[in-house]
Enzyme design. Structure first.
Site, mmCIF file in Angstrom:
data_model
loop_
_atom_site.group_PDB
_atom_site.id
_atom_site.type_symbol
_atom_site.label_atom_id
_atom_site.label_comp_id
_atom_site.label_asym_id
_atom_site.label_seq_id
_atom_site.Cartn_x
_atom_site.Cartn_y
_atom_site.Cartn_z
ATOM 1 C CE LYS A 1 -1.132 2.458 0.176
ATOM 2 N NZ LYS A 1 -0.442 1.728 1.233
ATOM 3 C CD GLU B 1 1.786 -2.468 8.724
ATOM 4 O OE1 GLU B 1 2.635 -1.740 9.270
ATOM 5 O OE2 GLU B 1 1.479 -2.354 7.530
ATOM 6 C CB ALA C 1 17.948 -1.542 8.008
HETATM 7 P P1 NAD Z 1 9.796 -4.411 7.080
HETATM 8 O O1 NAD Z 1 9.300 -5.444 8.048
HETATM 9 O O2 NAD Z 1 10.435 -4.857 5.816
HETATM 10 O O3 NAD Z 1 10.843 -3.462 7.822
HETATM 11 C C1 NAD Z 1 10.664 -3.006 9.130
HETATM 12 C C2 NAD Z 1 12.034 -2.994 9.796
HETATM 13 O O4 NAD Z 1 11.915 -2.384 11.068
HETATM 14 C C3 NAD Z 1 12.612 -4.401 10.023
HETATM 15 O O5 NAD Z 1 13.919 -4.463 9.493
HETATM 16 C C4 NAD Z 1 12.662 -4.520 11.549
HETATM 17 O O6 NAD Z 1 13.734 -5.303 12.028
HETATM 18 C C5 NAD Z 1 12.823 -3.063 11.937
HETATM 19 N N1 NAD Z 1 12.478 -2.797 13.335
HETATM 20 C C6 NAD Z 1 11.391 -3.231 14.030
HETATM 21 N N2 NAD Z 1 11.500 -2.814 15.305
HETATM 22 C C7 NAD Z 1 12.656 -2.110 15.401
HETATM 23 C C8 NAD Z 1 13.320 -1.448 16.471
HETATM 24 N N3 NAD Z 1 12.811 -1.438 17.699
HETATM 25 N N4 NAD Z 1 14.490 -0.818 16.216
HETATM 26 C C9 NAD Z 1 15.042 -0.841 14.979
HETATM 27 N N5 NAD Z 1 14.464 -1.459 13.923
HETATM 28 C C10 NAD Z 1 13.281 -2.085 14.146
HETATM 29 O O7 NAD Z 1 8.575 -3.444 6.811
HETATM 30 P P2 NAD Z 1 8.284 -2.570 5.496
HETATM 31 O O8 NAD Z 1 7.682 -3.432 4.460
HETATM 32 O O9 NAD Z 1 9.473 -1.738 5.148
HETATM 33 O O10 NAD Z 1 7.103 -1.648 6.041
HETATM 34 C C11 NAD Z 1 7.302 -0.511 6.843
HETATM 35 C C12 NAD Z 1 6.001 0.304 6.793
HETATM 36 O O11 NAD Z 1 5.842 0.783 5.458
HETATM 37 C C13 NAD Z 1 4.746 -0.552 7.085
HETATM 38 O O12 NAD Z 1 3.810 0.195 7.804
HETATM 39 C C14 NAD Z 1 4.211 -0.888 5.696
HETATM 40 O O13 NAD Z 1 2.820 -1.125 5.667
HETATM 41 C C15 NAD Z 1 4.564 0.387 4.946
HETATM 42 N N6 NAD Z 1 4.676 0.174 3.490
HETATM 43 C C16 NAD Z 1 5.492 -0.803 2.991
HETATM 44 C C17 NAD Z 1 5.597 -0.960 1.613
HETATM 45 C C18 NAD Z 1 6.500 -2.012 1.007
HETATM 46 O O14 NAD Z 1 6.481 -2.191 -0.220
HETATM 47 N N7 NAD Z 1 7.304 -2.724 1.761
HETATM 48 C C19 NAD Z 1 4.849 -0.129 0.765
HETATM 49 C C20 NAD Z 1 4.033 0.868 1.302
HETATM 50 C C21 NAD Z 1 3.953 1.005 2.680
HETATM 51 O O1 KPL Z 2 -2.010 -1.364 -1.100
HETATM 52 C C1 KPL Z 2 -2.373 -2.467 -1.437
HETATM 53 C C2 KPL Z 2 -1.891 -3.614 -0.631
HETATM 54 O O2 KPL Z 2 -1.788 -4.725 -1.113
HETATM 55 O O3 KPL Z 2 -1.566 -3.361 0.557
HETATM 56 C C3 KPL Z 2 -3.342 -2.629 -2.572
HETATM 57 C C4 KPL Z 2 -2.703 -3.348 -3.722
HETATM 58 C C5 KPL Z 2 -3.785 -1.251 -3.053
HETATM 59 C C6 KPL Z 2 -4.565 -3.380 -2.172
HETATM 60 O O4 KPL Z 2 -5.217 -2.798 -1.099
#
Ligand code: NAD
Ligand code: KPL
Length: 303
Positions: A182, A262, A8
């Protein structure tokens, strides 16, 4: 059918809130008892959209609880995904489907290897969200989520739930190409913003460095069977640098906030794939080493 959401955090909450708002059954799976208690005290998940906050009292429990799971959105960071799924294995119903939201590559295979009998659907999202506080998430940037299954081209029927929830999405038979593209964009931009301590737009002062990385990344994409992802890569990187000039990249923000990056699933994955293909990419490799040294100096994990 209930949407179980594992993690979450930012994206998990964004999906959970929109699905719940559309009247669809959603259940959160929280890491441990302490987090479940904190969630109950918060009274639910709050989504802030265009300055307006709304709370959703979505039911939650622990991965160790009982009850079958047929549809699971894995919304952890790439480095947590495999371990997070582990305690749920005994709860997955026959024919269960997982949607893996992780950025980069490598974590999806690690999860899929543990689940030979479940369907793993991969996602690549450009939506943006961040946590303002625990269980309070801000919808920061509209985007799009591509979904696909490299093993079965047929779209699942629950895409209509995403439609109903207003989650912009598309089904693609070539999700790996999207994920590689990406990953390449992220490799060309994010590490350099960390090393040059700049916003994305600051990279326009380093055109040669960006250019040479794009050449090597395109070579890698072609070598590992993703020629479409290599097409026009440099031009798109320059476009993204311009379009997001005022933003800090996600990796920059992770490092600035002392959070684990990551890297292993982005630049690390690119370099490891090059080695596997016996491809020498000296600039990409040097970038990885410089980034790791930088992370080490900041006391952050280098993987
Ligand atoms: P985040 O850190 O906000 O959320 C991850 C959640 O997973 C945390 O709440 C954490 O406590 C929970 N978690 C970790 N281990 C756990 C477990 N064992 N059991 C239950 N919950 C657990 O991360 P995020 O920003 O939502 O990113 C998630 C993925 O999405 C990443 O790979 C990120 O690169 C990708 N992503 C994020 C965004 C963004 O805007 N946040 C955009 C595009 C892609
Ligand atoms: O996805 C992105 C990030 O910040 O992770 C952009 C803005 C595309 C740069 O790689």
């Amino acid at each position: 059918m209930t949407w179980h959401i594992l993690g979450a955090g930012s994206l998990g909450s964004l999906w959970a809130a929109r699905l719940a708002r559309a009247g669809l059954p959603v259940r959160l799976l929280l890491r441990d008892r302490a987090r479940l208690k904190a969630y109950e005290e918060a009274g639910g998940l709050t989504l802030v959209e265009q300055g307006a906050a709304r709370r959703f009292p979505i039911p939650a429990d622990l991965p160790s609880s009982s009850g079958p799971i047929s549809r699971l959105l894995v919304a952890c960071k790439a480095y947590d995904a495999e371990a997070a799924v582990q305690p749920l294995l005994h709860r997955l119903a026959p024919g269960a489907e997982l949607i893996l939201l992780q950025n980069g590559l490598g974590s999806q295979d690690a999860v899929a290897m543990r689940l030979p009998h479940a369907r793993c659907i991969l996602a690549s999202s450009t939506e943006g969200a961040f946590r303002e506080a625990d269980f309070r998430v801000v919808f920061a940037g509209h985007g799009y989520t591509w979904l696909g299954d490299p093993l079965h081209p047929t779209a699942p029927d629950w895409l209509s739930d995403l439609e109903q929830a207003g989650i912009p999405h598309g089904w693609t038979p070539d999700i790996l190409s999207r994920l590689w593209r990406k990953l390449a964009l992220n490799c060309a931009i994010n590490p350099l913003t960390v090393l040059h301590d700049c916003r994305n737009g600051g990279l326009s002062e380093h055109p040669a460095e960006v250019g040479v990385l794009c050449v090597e990344l395109a070579e890698l994409l072609r070598r590992c069977g993703q020629p479409d992802a290599a097409e026009g890569l440099h031009e798109e990187v320059l476009r993204v640098i311009q379009a997001t000039a005022a933003n800090y990249s996600s990796m920059y923000q992770d490092v600035a906030n002392g959070r684990r990056t990551e890297i292993s699933y982005l630049l690390g994955h690119a370099c490891a794939t090059a080695v596997r293909h016996q491809l020498r990419l000296p600039h990409l490799e040097s970038l990885r080493q410089r980034l790791q040294a930088h992370l080490e100096m900041r006391g952050l994990p280098v993987n």
